[in-house]
Write a protein that holds these residues in place. Structure first.
Motif, PDB file in Angstrom:
ATOM      1  N   GLU A  58       0.833  -1.206   0.000  1.00 24.69           N
ATOM      2  CA  GLU A  58       0.000   0.000   0.000  1.00 24.69           C
ATOM      3  C   GLU A  58       0.867   1.254   0.000  1.00 24.69           C
ATOM      4  N   GLN A  59       1.999   1.211   0.716  1.00 25.29           N
ATOM      5  CA  GLN A  59       2.910   2.353   0.728  1.00 25.29           C
ATOM      6  C   GLN A  59       3.464   2.613  -0.668  1.00 25.29           C
ATOM      7  N   LYS A  60       3.754   1.548  -1.404  1.00 24.32           N
ATOM      8  CA  LYS A  60       4.251   1.688  -2.766  1.00 24.32           C
ATOM      9  C   LYS A  60       3.215   2.388  -3.650  1.00 24.32           C
ATOM     10  N   LYS A  61       1.943   2.032  -3.478  1.00 23.47           N
ATOM     11  CA  LYS A  61       0.874   2.690  -4.235  1.00 23.47           C
ATOM     12  C   LYS A  61       0.802   4.175  -3.883  1.00 23.47           C
ATOM     13  N   ASP A  66       1.794   9.935  -5.020  1.00 24.38           N
ATOM     14  CA  ASP A  66       2.500  11.172  -4.690  1.00 24.38           C
ATOM     15  C   ASP A  66       3.371  11.623  -5.853  1.00 24.38           C
ATOM     16  N   TYR A  67       4.016  10.672  -6.522  1.00 20.41           N
ATOM     17  CA  TYR A  67       4.861  11.003  -7.669  1.00 20.41           C
ATOM     18  C   TYR A  67       4.027  11.605  -8.800  1.00 20.41           C
ATOM     19  N   LEU A  68       2.869  11.000  -9.072  1.00 16.44           N
ATOM     20  CA  LEU A  68       2.012  11.536 -10.132  1.00 16.44           C
ATOM     21  C   LEU A  68       1.549  12.945  -9.817  1.00 16.44           C
ATOM     22  N   VAL A  69       1.175  13.187  -8.562  1.00 16.65           N
ATOM     23  CA  VAL A  69       0.756  14.528  -8.144  1.00 16.65           C
ATOM     24  C   VAL A  69       1.926  15.502  -8.291  1.00 16.65           C
ATOM     25  N   TYR A  70       3.108  15.069  -7.880  1.00 16.82           N
ATOM     26  CA  TYR A  70       4.295  15.912  -8.006  1.00 16.82           C
ATOM     27  C   TYR A  70       4.552  16.286  -9.465  1.00 16.82           C
ATOM     28  N   ARG A  71       4.487  15.280 -10.331  1.00 15.87           N
ATOM     29  CA  ARG A  71       4.739  15.531 -11.770  1.00 15.87           C
ATOM     30  C   ARG A  71       3.718  16.490 -12.351  1.00 15.87           C
ATOM     31  N   LEU A  72       2.456  16.296 -12.000  1.00 13.84           N
ATOM     32  CA  LEU A  72       1.417  17.200 -12.503  1.00 13.84           C
ATOM     33  C   LEU A  72       1.599  18.616 -11.981  1.00 13.84           C
ATOM     34  N   ASN A  73       2.020  18.736 -10.743  1.00 16.87           N
ATOM     35  CA  ASN A  73       2.300  20.073 -10.201  1.00 16.87           C
ATOM     36  C   ASN A  73       3.479  20.710 -10.904  1.00 16.87           C
ATOM     37  N   GLN A  74       4.486  19.928 -11.259  1.00 14.30           N
ATOM     38  CA  GLN A  74       5.641  20.450 -11.997  1.00 14.30           C
ATOM     39  C   GLN A  74       5.224  20.950 -13.362  1.00 14.30           C
ATOM     40  N   GLU A  75       4.337  20.206 -14.025  1.00 10.75           N
ATOM     41  CA  GLU A  75       3.855  20.612 -15.356  1.00 10.75           C
ATOM     42  C   GLU A  75       3.035  21.884 -15.280  1.00 10.75           C
ATOM     43  N   GLU A  76       2.284  22.066 -14.196  1.00  9.24           N
ATOM     44  CA  GLU A  76       1.457  23.250 -14.019  1.00  9.24           C
ATOM     45  C   GLU A  76       2.291  24.460 -13.611  1.00  9.24           C
TER      46      GLU A  76
END
Length: 77
Positions: A58-61, A66-76
């Motif tokens: 579950e921690q891996k998920k 968190d990584y996906l959110v981070y990447r999307l924030n970087q793109e924005e």
């Protein structure tokens, strides 16, 4: 003198709260009633390993999310 019936109920409830399946709970209760403490300890340790493995999965998920959110924030940004 301790209330052994109360202790047995508490032990059972603890196992339920942990999330053990009914079969595992029944096994643990039986081992405790029979005084087979070494076997009970091994059984509980096995349950702990299984639970920890589930937590890690579950921690891996969560890490991927968190990584996906981070990447999307970087793109924005």
């Amino acid at each position: 003198m301790p209330d052994t019936n109360s202790e047995a109920r508490s032990f059972y409830q603890n196992l339920m709260d942990i999330g053990f399946e009914e079969e595992m709970i029944s096994r643990c209760v039986l081992l405790r009633e029979e005084g087979r403490n070494k076997e009970l300890l091994r059984t509980l340790q096995s349950g702990r390993r299984d639970l920890l493995s589930h937590i890690h999965a579950e921690q891996k998920k969560l890490d991927w999310l968190d990584y996906l959110v981070y990447r999307l924030n970087q793109e924005e940004g």
